[in-house]
Design a protein around this motif. Sequence first.
Motif, short mmCIF file in Angstrom:
data_model
loop_
_atom_site.label_atom_id
_atom_site.label_comp_id
_atom_site.label_asym_id
_atom_site.label_seq_id
_atom_site.Cartn_x
_atom_site.Cartn_y
_atom_site.Cartn_z
N GLY A 1 0.77 -1.23 0.00
CA GLY A 1 0.00 0.00 0.00
C GLY A 1 0.81 1.28 0.00
N THR A 2 2.13 1.21 0.03
CA THR A 2 2.94 2.43 0.07
C THR A 2 3.11 3.06 -1.32
OG1 THR A 2 5.02 1.20 -0.16
CG2 THR A 2 4.22 1.64 2.08
N ILE A 3 2.91 2.28 -2.37
CA ILE A 3 3.04 2.78 -3.74
C ILE A 3 1.74 2.49 -4.47
CG2 ILE A 3 4.33 2.67 -5.91
CD1 ILE A 3 6.71 1.56 -4.30
N ASP A 4 1.14 3.53 -5.01
CA ASP A 4 -0.10 3.39 -5.77
C ASP A 4 0.23 2.83 -7.16
OD1 ASP A 4 -2.23 4.34 -7.74
OD2 ASP A 4 -3.14 4.97 -5.84
N THR A 5 -0.46 1.77 -7.56
CA THR A 5 -0.19 1.14 -8.85
C THR A 5 -0.35 2.12 -9.99
OG1 THR A 5 -0.88 -1.04 -8.04
CG2 THR A 5 -0.89 -0.71 -10.43
N ASP A 6 -1.39 2.96 -9.94
CA ASP A 6 -1.64 3.90 -11.03
C ASP A 6 -0.67 5.07 -11.03
OD1 ASP A 6 -3.78 2.44 -12.08
OD2 ASP A 6 -5.20 3.35 -10.67
N ILE A 7 -0.32 5.56 -9.85
CA ILE A 7 0.62 6.68 -9.76
C ILE A 7 2.05 6.21 -10.02
CG2 ILE A 7 1.54 8.46 -8.21
CD1 ILE A 7 -1.18 8.55 -6.87
N MET A 8 2.35 4.96 -9.68
CA MET A 8 3.64 4.32 -9.92
C MET A 8 4.69 4.80 -8.92
SD MET A 8 3.47 4.50 -14.11
CE MET A 8 4.75 3.30 -14.45
N ILE A 9 5.83 4.16 -8.91
CA ILE A 9 6.88 4.47 -7.95
C ILE A 9 7.46 5.85 -8.23
CG2 ILE A 9 8.64 3.27 -9.33
CD1 ILE A 9 9.95 2.50 -6.61
N ARG A 10 7.72 6.62 -7.16
CA ARG A 10 8.16 8.02 -7.29
C ARG A 10 9.60 8.25 -6.85
NH1 ARG A 10 4.83 8.73 -10.86
NH2 ARG A 10 5.56 10.88 -10.94
N ARG A 11 10.15 7.41 -6.00
CA ARG A 11 11.50 7.61 -5.49
C ARG A 11 11.96 6.31 -4.84
NH1 ARG A 11 11.56 8.02 0.09
NH2 ARG A 11 13.58 9.07 0.15
N LEU A 12 13.24 6.28 -4.44
CA LEU A 12 13.75 5.17 -3.64
C LEU A 12 13.89 5.60 -2.19
CD1 LEU A 12 16.56 3.61 -5.88
CD2 LEU A 12 14.14 3.04 -5.78
N PRO A 13 13.64 4.70 -1.25
CA PRO A 13 13.82 5.03 0.17
C PRO A 13 15.30 5.18 0.51
CG PRO A 13 12.36 3.13 -0.13
CD PRO A 13 13.03 3.37 -1.44
N TYR A 14 15.58 5.89 1.59
CA TYR A 14 16.94 6.02 2.09
C TYR A 14 17.42 4.67 2.63
CZ TYR A 14 16.07 11.06 1.92
OH TYR A 14 15.78 12.34 1.50
N PRO A 15 18.75 4.48 2.73
CA PRO A 15 19.25 3.24 3.34
C PRO A 15 18.63 3.02 4.71
CG PRO A 15 21.06 4.48 2.36
CD PRO A 15 19.84 5.36 2.26
N SER A 16 18.14 1.84 4.96
CA SER A 16 17.37 1.58 6.19
C SER A 16 18.22 1.74 7.44
CB SER A 16 16.76 0.18 6.14
OG SER A 16 17.78 -0.81 6.10
N ASN A 17 19.51 1.47 7.33
CA ASN A 17 20.34 1.53 8.53
C ASN A 17 20.57 2.97 9.01
OD1 ASN A 17 22.22 1.91 6.25
ND2 ASN A 17 23.80 1.91 7.84
N LEU A 18 20.29 3.96 8.17
CA LEU A 18 20.41 5.34 8.64
C LEU A 18 19.46 5.60 9.81
CD1 LEU A 18 20.68 7.50 5.39
CD2 LEU A 18 22.49 6.98 7.02
#
Length: 542
Positions: free
Chosen positions: A491-508
């Motif tokens: 649910g974090t990315i809307d299929t119709d709107i599509m991916i908008r960016r990449l998340p930051y490294p999780s360990n930050l």
Amino acid sequence: MKNKILALLLISSALTACTDHFEKFNTEDGAYTEDKQGMDFAGNTMYFQAIEQGIYFNDPAPGGTDWTFQIIQNLNVDMFAGYFHDMASKFFPNNSCYNLNDGWNSAAWSYTYQYTVSAINKCEAANTDRKQFLGINKILKVATLHRLTDIYGAILYSDFMDFVPDSQEATYKAMFADLDKGIELLDEALAEGIPENAFAEHDILMQSGNRTLSAWSRWANSLRLRLAMRVSNVDKNLAQTEAQKALNDKHGLIETNAQGVFVSTEKGYKNPLGTIGLSWWEVYASANMESLLTGYGDPRASKYFTPAVGGNEGVPGNYKPLFDYSGTFKGIPMGLGGEKNIPAENNAYKYHARSTIQVETPAPLMTAAEVWFLRAEAALRGFSSENVKNCYETGVRLSFEQWKATGVEEYLDSESKPIDYKDVFDATCNMKAASSITPKWNDTVGNEEKLERIITQKWLAMYPEGGEAWAEQRRTGYPKLFKVLHNESQGTIDTDIMIRRLPYPSNLATDQPQLYQQLTSALGGADNGGTRLWWDTGKNNF
């Protein structure tokens, strides 16, 4: 100490100790050793190779080549741009289905800061009294970090010792200022008698016969026009000011293919797509590429991809082709795998169309075709008095010339349209064409359709540089791309709107919580793939 502290802040869980890497960097990539101390400007230029190889990343410093580029760009940016897909079952159902892989998505951040930015920092410190090298370093900083901010949003840009991220808006304004300074320094160097070829020996980006300081100013203007168009939907006044500055500067813009900027393979750099695609069998045409190239009967198709072999030889399971696809430029749709047990899990798509890029192919950073499409859009937006159609058609002609493709005049008169996608193995994956735009220019339609035509051809012409292609597709919505078949983003990315960016490294978030909080605050939204960047307004404002 400055670079060591920076590396400690930005280190990714996928990488080993930063101090080891910096020591390796200093000894492998041109340290000022005794045998080089007699060379002119060795201490001033020792970092440029690492920087130039680190934009379209294939720097050997991390312990090898090719695989770094694959996780930095090919398994995310290139795919989200709509250029490529990897048929290997080991990569399902990760980024292809928006089930984002932290190791891949962290790579651009980690490697850029630990290697390329480290070299930029050191280069600047070494060249406080060498205007020709400091000017070039300013331009390289923009060329490197605009790619990073267009992936993540807020980044560290203005002063790496502050550890206070810049918002993307602040980053863009700082980049425009750095382009100003870069050109100013190069002009001052030339006025003081520094020769035009002062950087030629170290230049692996400008093409042979074009390795001059003025050529770098021309690239800076072209980068400025690129970035001006990027902000045109969110800050028209800034876009217009910077576009007109680029268009009117005495050094001009990239106009011919001989002036294009490519990472040369003449001095040890190799194009990572050549290894990943032809040696590893992991770079294939996307369904989007098939739809447009085949629908248009595009003569560049055979320059970009080798036709599908066809069949299912060596593929386990009972996945028989539904039709003969041999000899076609058959692509692979994004989102295969997911919740369905379909042929992707058995590498059934391995005989689809593969990338033609070889290790010897220079890697494009900016082509003349792209710049003419930028000029077409600038004119469309009223930033210049140039003829939109002429700029558009010049961009198409130069792309054909670049790829040594014939038939450009017939192509420019074509009213062909993209075709539907038909899956070779699973008819439930079939999709209707996402667009009906044609190559032939039409002066009678509105600005939105004109922009779609410009960006669609620009997208085709920028191949295979997925970083810029993805940024422009997000900014404008063009070309219209097929939606992901299976969305596993929770649910974090809307299929119709599509991916908008990449998340930051999780360990930050765990290792540097204050930095992470500042980044997400400057981002202005949740740290996931569905958050729009500052310039990504969701509509085109004319």
